[in-house]
Design a protein around this motif. Structure first.
Motif, PDB file in Angstrom:
ATOM      1  N   VAL A 221       7.641   3.136 -10.714  1.00 11.70           N
ATOM      2  CA  VAL A 221       7.928   2.020  -9.819  1.00 11.70           C
ATOM      3  C   VAL A 221       9.430   1.768  -9.842  1.00 11.70           C
ATOM      4  O   VAL A 221      10.034   1.617 -10.902  1.00 11.70           O
ATOM      5  CB  VAL A 221       7.173   0.740 -10.247  1.00 11.70           C
ATOM      6  N   TYR A 222      10.041   1.737  -8.673  1.00  4.04           N
ATOM      7  CA  TYR A 222      11.472   1.477  -8.561  1.00  4.04           C
ATOM      8  C   TYR A 222      11.675   0.153  -7.847  1.00  4.04           C
ATOM      9  O   TYR A 222      10.943  -0.181  -6.914  1.00  4.04           O
ATOM     10  CB  TYR A 222      12.160   2.602  -7.784  1.00  4.04           C
ATOM     11  N   GLU A 223      12.683  -0.588  -8.280  1.00  3.83           N
ATOM     12  CA  GLU A 223      12.893  -1.947  -7.762  1.00  3.83           C
ATOM     13  C   GLU A 223      13.156  -1.942  -6.258  1.00  3.83           C
ATOM     14  O   GLU A 223      12.635  -2.774  -5.524  1.00  3.83           O
ATOM     15  CB  GLU A 223      14.064  -2.607  -8.499  1.00  3.83           C
ATOM     16  N   THR A 224      13.974  -0.997  -5.803  1.00  2.71           N
ATOM     17  CA  THR A 224      14.247  -0.895  -4.366  1.00  2.71           C
ATOM     18  C   THR A 224      13.802   0.493  -3.924  1.00  2.71           C
ATOM     19  O   THR A 224      14.579   1.437  -3.928  1.00  2.71           O
ATOM     20  CB  THR A 224      15.751  -1.092  -4.077  1.00  2.71           C
ATOM     21  N   SER A 225      12.534   0.602  -3.577  1.00  4.72           N
ATOM     22  CA  SER A 225      11.988   1.930  -3.317  1.00  4.72           C
ATOM     23  C   SER A 225      11.643   2.135  -1.855  1.00  4.72           C
ATOM     24  O   SER A 225      11.184   1.231  -1.160  1.00  4.72           O
ATOM     25  CB  SER A 225      10.742   2.162  -4.181  1.00  4.72           C
ATOM     26  N   LEU A 226      11.888   3.352  -1.412  1.00  4.46           N
ATOM     27  CA  LEU A 226      11.474   3.828  -0.102  1.00  4.46           C
ATOM     28  C   LEU A 226      10.432   4.911  -0.356  1.00  4.46           C
ATOM     29  O   LEU A 226      10.491   5.619  -1.362  1.00  4.46           O
ATOM     30  CB  LEU A 226      12.647   4.417   0.671  1.00  4.46           C
ATOM     31  N   VAL A 227       9.497   5.064   0.552  1.00  5.36           N
ATOM     32  CA  VAL A 227       8.480   6.090   0.372  1.00  5.36           C
ATOM     33  C   VAL A 227       8.196   6.777   1.701  1.00  5.36           C
ATOM     34  O   VAL A 227       8.232   6.150   2.770  1.00  5.36           O
ATOM     35  CB  VAL A 227       7.181   5.503  -0.239  1.00  5.36           C
ATOM     36  N   SER A 228       7.943   8.083   1.634  1.00  2.85           N
ATOM     37  CA  SER A 228       7.490   8.875   2.771  1.00  2.85           C
ATOM     38  C   SER A 228       6.333   9.736   2.291  1.00  2.85           C
ATOM     39  O   SER A 228       6.276  10.111   1.123  1.00  2.85           O
ATOM     40  CB  SER A 228       8.609   9.776   3.312  1.00  2.85           C
TER      41      SER A 228
END
Length: 393
Positions: A221-228
């Protein structure tokens, strides 16, 4: 008496069409249907999601031998004195190796693969090729059925295929199912003679199941995460995503971008990540049985595709109320309304990066998008009735 159906698909590895099929089978009324499933590969991420009432047809020995690595396949056929089979295996390899367009390669290699395919012994009420190319060819050439239906899960013209090759197959199918109105319009433009056969059959997604699975904890888990989410192939535009990540990093914007999926472009994409020194900002995390926790915990869902039919991953991100960025591929407007429940941006790294920055820096806009997503219902379980209509026409 139950209606007897056959579905054909290459396999159930990660992909939108593959997920669409298991969702469709799970939504069907098993009291009304007897369903067989034929696959060229019995491996894949979604194999465990096949309903237990669906019968998976075993591969015949000839096909299993054909699918061995080239040397062992040829050796097996030659030892058995099957010179014709060995010749077909060699030509199958040559066409897939040297024809640059993968769609045309699959078309022209079909006759060689067909030689190893055993005709199913059952006679079906309806046989359904659930993915363009080989699945549809198998249904037409190898299956005995009262009605045959072809599925197209993408924008047909973007495949750059030999149209004359497919024409003779579509000519004998009863219906041609596509996943969105834009895909239908595109198909009719290429094949106007089959316009009256085209049937829009949207993918089936279940909010109840997706929300339940999303409650699991992701591994990272990343605090400011983007996912595709998607196959690591050129069509998904993940090279543009990495270029967009480079722009974000150069502007000192905090983020971590994860891509869920596998494919032939992994090496090239990883090289691009390394070239831009983005190892701490961009991760190819591979396939995940359950991608929903990653989508749920992300700040933004990004679909950087060059073209799509209708992305199930986007529908799932909408269900989880994630701010979405789509590049402006042909069917993007079929899935979101720009500036209402998502963003449609230009098909460039700069435009993708600008969309991400807008979400990250404009809190009121992001809250507006999330509120609109939460206020809507994106489940499509009711679309099963369209499928019943399709097979009963």
């Amino acid at each position: 008496m139950k209606k007897k159906l056959l579905f054909v698909i290459p396999g159930l590895d990660a992909g939108g069409a593959e997920k669409s099929l298991v969702n469709l089978l799970s939504a069907m009324d098993e009291s009304r249907f007897s369903v067989d499933l034929f696959m060229f590969s019995h491996e894949g991420l979604f194999m465990g999601q096949i309903p237990n009432w669906v019968r998976v047809i075993p591969k015949n020995a000839e096909l299993a031998n054909f699918q061995k690595p080239l040397f062992y396949s040829l050796l097996t056929f030659l030892k058995k004195g099957k010179l014709s089979a060995a010749k077909d295996r060699l030509f199958f390899y040559v066409k897939n190796k040297f024809i640059k367009n993968p769609g045309i390669a699959e078309q022209y290699a079909w006759k060689h693969l067909r030689s190893a395919c055993e005709t199913p012994t059952e006679h079906y009420d309806v046989a359904i090729g659930f993915l363009e190319k080989t699945s549809n060819y198998f249904v037409v050439d190898c299956v005995a059925a009262k009605a045959k239906i072809a599925f197209i899960h993408t924008t047909y013209s973007e495949l750059n295929m030999d149209v004359s090759f497919d024409l003779k197959y579509f000519d004998v199918t009863k219906n041609i199912a596509v996943v969105s109105p834009d895909c239908a319009a595109n198909f009719k433009k290429v094949f106007p003679e089959f316009a009256d056969k085209v049937y829009v059959m949207p993918n089936i997604v279940s909010p109840r199941l997706i929300n339940k699975l999303a409650q699991e904890s992701p591994e990272d888990v990343y605090e400011t995460s983007l996912v595709s989410v998607g196959r690591l192939e050129s069509v998904k535009g993940f090279d543009m995503a990495i270029e967009a990540a480079r722009i974000l990093n150069e502007q000192n914007i905090a983020f971590h971008w994860s891509i869920i999926g596998e494919g032939t472009e992994r090496g090239n994409l990883q090289n691009l990540i390394d070239r831009y020194d983005l190892q701490n900002h961009f991760t190819l995390i591979g396939l995940k049985d359950n991608p929903y926790p990653y989508i749920r915990t992300a700040k933004i869902f990004v679909q950087s595709s060059r073209y799509e039919g209708k992305s199930i991953a986007v529908d799932e991100a909408k269900i989880l109320a994630k701010p979405i960025i789509l590049t402006n591929f042909t069917t993007a407007k079929d899935q979101i309304e720009n500036n209402v429940n998502g963003l449609i941006v230009g098909m460039t790294p700069d435009a993708i990066a600008a969309g991400i920055i807008k979400y990250l820096e404009d809190a009121s806009f992001t809250e507006h998008i999330i509120a609109n997503l939460r206020a809507d219902y994106f489940g499509t379980e009711h679309e099963i009735e369209k499928f019943y209509q399709l097979i009963n026409e």
